[in-house]
Design a protein around this motif. Structure first.
Motif, PDB file in Angstrom:
ATOM      1  N   VAL A 100      12.536  -0.849  -6.464  1.00  0.00           N
ATOM      2  CA  VAL A 100      13.781  -1.369  -6.117  1.00  0.00           C
ATOM      3  C   VAL A 100      13.768  -1.401  -4.379  1.00  0.00           C
ATOM      4  CG1 VAL A 100      16.097  -1.130  -6.129  1.00  0.00           C
ATOM      5  CG2 VAL A 100      15.197  -1.095  -8.189  1.00  0.00           C
ATOM      6  N   LEU A 101      13.559  -0.182  -3.789  1.00  0.00           N
ATOM      7  CA  LEU A 101      13.487   0.224  -2.436  1.00  0.00           C
ATOM      8  C   LEU A 101      12.326  -0.704  -1.830  1.00  0.00           C
ATOM      9  CD1 LEU A 101      13.512   4.130  -1.969  1.00  0.00           C
ATOM     10  CD2 LEU A 101      15.458   2.443  -1.975  1.00  0.00           C
ATOM     11  N   GLY A 147       0.724  -1.155  -0.207  1.00  0.00           N
ATOM     12  CA  GLY A 147      -0.052  -0.114   0.140  1.00  0.00           C
ATOM     13  C   GLY A 147       0.779   1.258  -0.020  1.00  0.00           C
ATOM     14  N   ILE A 148       1.948   1.285   0.666  1.00  0.00           N
ATOM     15  CA  ILE A 148       2.919   2.297   0.585  1.00  0.00           C
ATOM     16  C   ILE A 148       3.459   2.758  -0.521  1.00  0.00           C
ATOM     17  CG2 ILE A 148       4.977   3.184   1.786  1.00  0.00           C
ATOM     18  CD1 ILE A 148       4.216   2.007   4.297  1.00  0.00           C
ATOM     19  N   LEU A 149       3.789   1.436  -1.344  1.00  0.00           N
ATOM     20  CA  LEU A 149       4.291   1.604  -2.531  1.00  0.00           C
ATOM     21  C   LEU A 149       3.525   2.051  -3.503  1.00  0.00           C
ATOM     22  CD1 LEU A 149       6.635   0.942  -4.597  1.00  0.00           C
ATOM     23  CD2 LEU A 149       5.915  -1.260  -4.605  1.00  0.00           C
ATOM     24  N   TRP A 164      13.404  -3.858   0.868  1.00  0.00           N
ATOM     25  CA  TRP A 164      12.815  -3.858   2.206  1.00  0.00           C
ATOM     26  C   TRP A 164      12.148  -5.560   2.574  1.00  0.00           C
ATOM     27  CZ3 TRP A 164       7.204  -4.542   2.504  1.00  0.00           C
ATOM     28  CH2 TRP A 164       6.567  -4.867   4.017  1.00  0.00           C
ATOM     29  N   VAL A 165      11.737  -6.065   1.264  1.00  0.00           N
ATOM     30  CA  VAL A 165      11.003  -7.481   1.321  1.00  0.00           C
ATOM     31  C   VAL A 165      12.110  -8.181   1.800  1.00  0.00           C
ATOM     32  CG1 VAL A 165      10.014  -9.173  -0.058  1.00  0.00           C
ATOM     33  CG2 VAL A 165       9.138  -6.783  -0.248  1.00  0.00           C
ATOM     34  N   ALA A 166      13.365  -7.894   1.034  1.00  0.00           N
ATOM     35  CA  ALA A 166      14.648  -8.894   1.236  1.00  0.00           C
ATOM     36  C   ALA A 166      15.216  -8.514   2.482  1.00  0.00           C
ATOM     37  CB  ALA A 166      15.703  -8.665  -0.008  1.00  0.00           C
TER      38      ALA A 166
END
Length: 523
Positions: free
Chosen positions: A138-139, A107-109, A143-145
């Protein structure tokens, strides 16, 4: 306060207490973010600074757009954190918790991408929008990684420059509204503006230090790495403090140099103002070197470098330079003593040997002189020697005038005195005239004229203009009263026989000289 009071007034079961406290904290922080956003947008939209370009938040549509998007992003972030932190306590599995956090992050993305493509204040080209979208993806992938260090560096590079600029504009508006003048106003303005920007950067560095310190072992894998990372972050703080001190000092020095003498100031005030204008630039340069050196040593000390050997080595190196560059040391020391003796100031006309001109500026070892015809002399202090200052207090210009022997000297004296009085009363020259032009008397009896001597006392530099005007008025007055200016003449006396004999002797001399030139070399 009402929410916190209601929460503290009752006894809650442990699980319910944790849930309410977490959600209450998210709500309070969300309200604070909205309030700060409204305040910043209002101040930025009405800065009240005349020479500042219009703010991007002056329109109501732009303010509403950015406030709503900031509220949405803050809501996703805060309530996502609250829900994700409460789900393990509510017996949700780790997979479900990660999925919920993933959705809130998504949602933020989406909101950030929507801001890139629909922002109303600064429409960007399609290529820029596409690159920003890829950057945001990419950011989000970082975060997911779990690459939080890389994530925050990317966020800082994207948001920190406009955030610092916006906070600086708001701080400038607040400083302008304070309406403080003089040195306190300058210090307050610098502290507010630079301090606000430094506070934002310091907060970002502190958070980054917190994130990296948690993972220092993983990032560095050794104790030196754990020292270098905090040392770099502490170095940024040292640079911010140095910048604040330098900006404050520079603003105060510029303010003091801009205070010119007021109309009607006495000679002492003018001299003091000129001396400060001469010494303050040198002091500013020395202060800049000192602040820079202390900042570099502080940063090196924070990185674990032993600075005591550096300081000792610098002392030895300085002594070696002193012995090896005696001319440089001579120039610097000579300049210091010239300043202590108040030999010259910026704006004064000086002469030393073959160098002369108006003093334009100083450095630690030389002075810049602007010749009245245009060239600039950069003269080391050690080569100046005795200095002739032509711009102090007053100047006396003495002039001579040749009149014929049949001229009325007394009438010439009266006419010159009258010209001097007229010039002294002229508004163009009255302020620069100290003693009017007058005739001192007969200086000598020349071969062809009576030499009259005159004197004029003016402020430095004004004597040339007054002198030229005086000569024009004297010439006109003399012509009107029958006084002639004497010029060299040749008188030939005697009859025609003497002239013929002289011409015959001259012809015979020329003939003899011609015969001698044609004689053979051996003779």
């Amino acid at each position: 306060m009402a929410s916190v009071g209601s929460f503290l007034a009752f006894e809650w079961p442990p699980l319910l207490r944790k849930i309410i406290l977490t959600l209450l904290l998210a709500v309070i922080v969300f309200r604070v973010v909205r309030a700060i956003g409204k305040l910043l947008f209002a101040l930025s939209g009405a800065s009240g600074i005349a020479d500042q370009p219009p703010s991007v938040f002056e329109s109501d549509a732009a303010r509403r757009f950015w406030l709503s998007r900031i509220s949405i992003i803050a809501g996703f972030l805060l309530f996502g954190w609250a829900i994700a932190s409460l789900m393990p306590a509510l017996s949700f599995s780790n997979e479900v918790t990660r999925l919920a956090a993933f959705l809130f992050g998504l949602g933020i993305l989406v909101t950030a991408v929507e801001v890139v493509w629909r922002r109303p204040d600064k429409p960007a080209p399609l290529v820029v929008k596409s690159l920003l979208t890829i950057y945001l993806v990419v950011l989000w992938s970082a975060w997911v990684a779990g690459l939080l260090g890389l994530l925050w560096l990317g966020i800082y590079s994207l948001l920190l420059p406009p955030l610092v600029r916006g906070v600086g504009d708001v701080a400038q508006a607040l400083a302008t509204r304070a309406q403080r003048t003089g040195p306190p106003g300058i210090v307050l303005s610098v502290v507010i503006v630079r301090g606000a920007r430094a506070a934002v950067i310091a907060a970002a560095v502190a958070w980054l230090a917190y994130i990296w310190r948690i993972r220092a072992a993983a990032l560095a894998g050794s104790e030196p790495g754990a020292i270098v990372i905090p040392g770099l972050l502490n170095g940024i703080i040292a640079l911010l403090v140095a910048d604040l001190l330098w900006q404050m000092s520079k603003a105060l020095i510029a303010y003091r140099m801009g205070l010119g003498p007021k109309d009607g100031s006495n000679v002492d005030e003018l001299a003091r103002s000129g001396r400060l204008r001469t010494l303050l630039p040198i002091f500013r340069n020395v202060l800049a070197v000192f602040i820079g050196a202390v900042t570099v040593l502080t940063i090196l000390s924070g990185l674990g470098v032993q600075i005591a050997p550096l300081i000792a080595g610098a002392g030895i190196f300085g002594v070696a330079i002193g012995f090896g560059s005696q001319t440089l040391v001579k120039d610097v020391l000579s300049g210091v003593f010239y300043m202590l003796d108040d030999a010259f100031r910026v704006g004064e006309y000086i002469q030393s040997g073959s160098y002369k001109g108006t003093v334009e500026s100083f450095s630690l070892r030389s002075v810049r002189l602007r010749h009245h015809r245009g060239p600039i002399f950069t003269v080391p202090f050690g080569e100046l020697g005795a200095v002739q200052n032509m711009s102090r207090d007053w100047v006396i210009d003495k002039m001579t005038l040749n009149v014929t022997y049949d001229a009325d000297v007394d009438l010439a004296r009266k006419l010159i005195k009258k010209v001097g009085q007229e010039l002294a009363a002229d508004p163009e020259f009255a302020a620069d005239t100290i003693e009017p032009l007058k005739m001192q008397g007969v200086d000598s009896f020349g071969d062809f004229a009576i030499v009259l001597r005159m004197k004029l006392m003016t402020k430095p530099g004004a004597q040339f203009t007054i002198k030229r005007r005086a000569f024009m008025m004297i010439k006109k007055a003399f012509d009107e009263n029958g006084i002639k200016i004497a010029v060299p003449t040749v008188h030939v006396s005697g009859g025609s026989d003497n002239a013929a004999a002289a011409q015959q002797a001259l012809n015979m001399s020329k003939a003899a000289e011609l015969a001698a030139n044609k004689a053979p070399v051996g003779l």
